[in-house]
Scaffold this motif. Structure first.
Motif, mmCIF file in Angstrom:
data_model
loop_
_atom_site.group_PDB
_atom_site.id
_atom_site.type_symbol
_atom_site.label_atom_id
_atom_site.label_comp_id
_atom_site.label_asym_id
_atom_site.label_seq_id
_atom_site.Cartn_x
_atom_site.Cartn_y
_atom_site.Cartn_z
ATOM 1 N N LEU A 56 -9.976 -7.642 -3.419
ATOM 2 C CA LEU A 56 -8.996 -6.771 -2.616
ATOM 3 C C LEU A 56 -7.311 -7.129 -2.952
ATOM 4 O O LEU A 56 -6.603 -6.207 -2.944
ATOM 5 N N ALA A 57 -7.188 -8.294 -3.355
ATOM 6 C CA ALA A 57 -5.913 -8.478 -3.772
ATOM 7 C C ALA A 57 -5.363 -7.828 -4.954
ATOM 8 O O ALA A 57 -4.362 -7.224 -5.117
ATOM 9 N N ALA A 63 -2.418 -0.985 -6.646
ATOM 10 C CA ALA A 63 -2.140 0.167 -5.558
ATOM 11 C C ALA A 63 -0.763 0.210 -5.299
ATOM 12 O O ALA A 63 0.202 1.285 -5.407
ATOM 13 N N LEU A 64 0.102 -0.917 -4.949
ATOM 14 C CA LEU A 64 1.286 -1.039 -4.637
ATOM 15 C C LEU A 64 2.352 -0.723 -6.014
ATOM 16 O O LEU A 64 3.461 -0.384 -5.734
ATOM 17 N N LEU A 70 3.535 6.563 -10.204
ATOM 18 C CA LEU A 70 3.163 7.839 -10.124
ATOM 19 C C LEU A 70 4.219 8.776 -9.930
ATOM 20 O O LEU A 70 4.424 10.024 -10.429
ATOM 21 N N ARG A 71 5.043 8.337 -8.742
ATOM 22 C CA ARG A 71 6.115 9.094 -8.182
ATOM 23 C C ARG A 71 7.283 9.327 -9.646
ATOM 24 O O ARG A 71 7.936 10.271 -9.390
ATOM 25 N N ARG A 77 -3.647 7.744 -15.353
ATOM 26 C CA ARG A 77 -4.279 6.970 -16.388
ATOM 27 C C ARG A 77 -2.975 6.127 -16.910
ATOM 28 O O ARG A 77 -3.296 4.833 -17.251
ATOM 29 N N ALA A 78 -2.002 6.489 -17.179
ATOM 30 C CA ALA A 78 -0.668 5.871 -17.729
ATOM 31 C C ALA A 78 -0.189 4.779 -16.432
ATOM 32 O O ALA A 78 0.058 3.759 -17.014
ATOM 33 N N ALA A 79 -0.183 5.323 -15.356
ATOM 34 C CA ALA A 79 0.335 4.497 -14.278
ATOM 35 C C ALA A 79 -0.777 3.308 -14.170
ATOM 36 O O ALA A 79 -0.279 2.196 -13.877
#
Length: 155
Positions: A56-57, A63-64, A70-71, A77-79
């Motif tokens: 989970l870590a 994810a963070l 992405l923004r 895929r690159a992100a």
């Protein structure tokens, strides 16, 4: 590909390493706390609890990082590649230290969620992991690795 564009040095490098480690700590803490809470609440073994907490870590840590990348316009895929390059070593060090400290504190893993020992040990283990991980991130950033990879995609 190496990037040697004005790498920070001295106090600026240390500030960037602290910032990167705080970012890492956020994802690690979310995953670690959730994993430890689940393991403690369900009475899982120490090994199962630690595996879930570490997974989970990594999930929350990546994810963070992926979200802002992405923004910036990078495809998923690159992100993901950026997140893996930026965070893997930092999260791994933080998780290794954090879980080792939890295992070394007598009674921490067996304390219930209502026991202050559990929460104090978890907070203390994350603090120790932060202190150990800052120099690792500083070393990586100075070489254009780790969190420095993310900064190449900020606009």
């Amino acid at each position: 590909m190496e990037h040697h564009t004005h790498a920070p040095t001295g106090p600026a490098l240390t500030r960037l390493a602290v910032s990167a480690t705080l970012h890492c700590l956020t994802g690690c803490a979310i995953g670690e706390v959730l994993g430890m809470v689940l393991g403690t609440a369900f009475g899982w073994s120490n090994g199962t609890t630690i595996v879930v907490a570490v997974l989970l870590a990594f999930l929350f840590g990546y994810a963070l990082t992926i979200r802002p990348v992405l923004r910036s316009g990078l495809p998923l895929r690159a992100a993901i590649g950026v997140a893996l390059a930026a965070d893997t070593v930092s999260i791994a060090v933080m998780e290794l230290v954090d879980n080792a400290v939890m295992l070394l504190i007598p009674g921490a893993m067996g304390a219930g969620l209502g026991n202050w020992v559990f929460w104090a040990a978890l907070a203390g283990s994350l603090a120790v992991a932060f202190v150990v991980t800052v120099p690792v991130n500083r070393w990586l950033i100075a070489r254009g690795k780790g969190h420095a990879v993310v900064h190449q995609h900020h606009h």
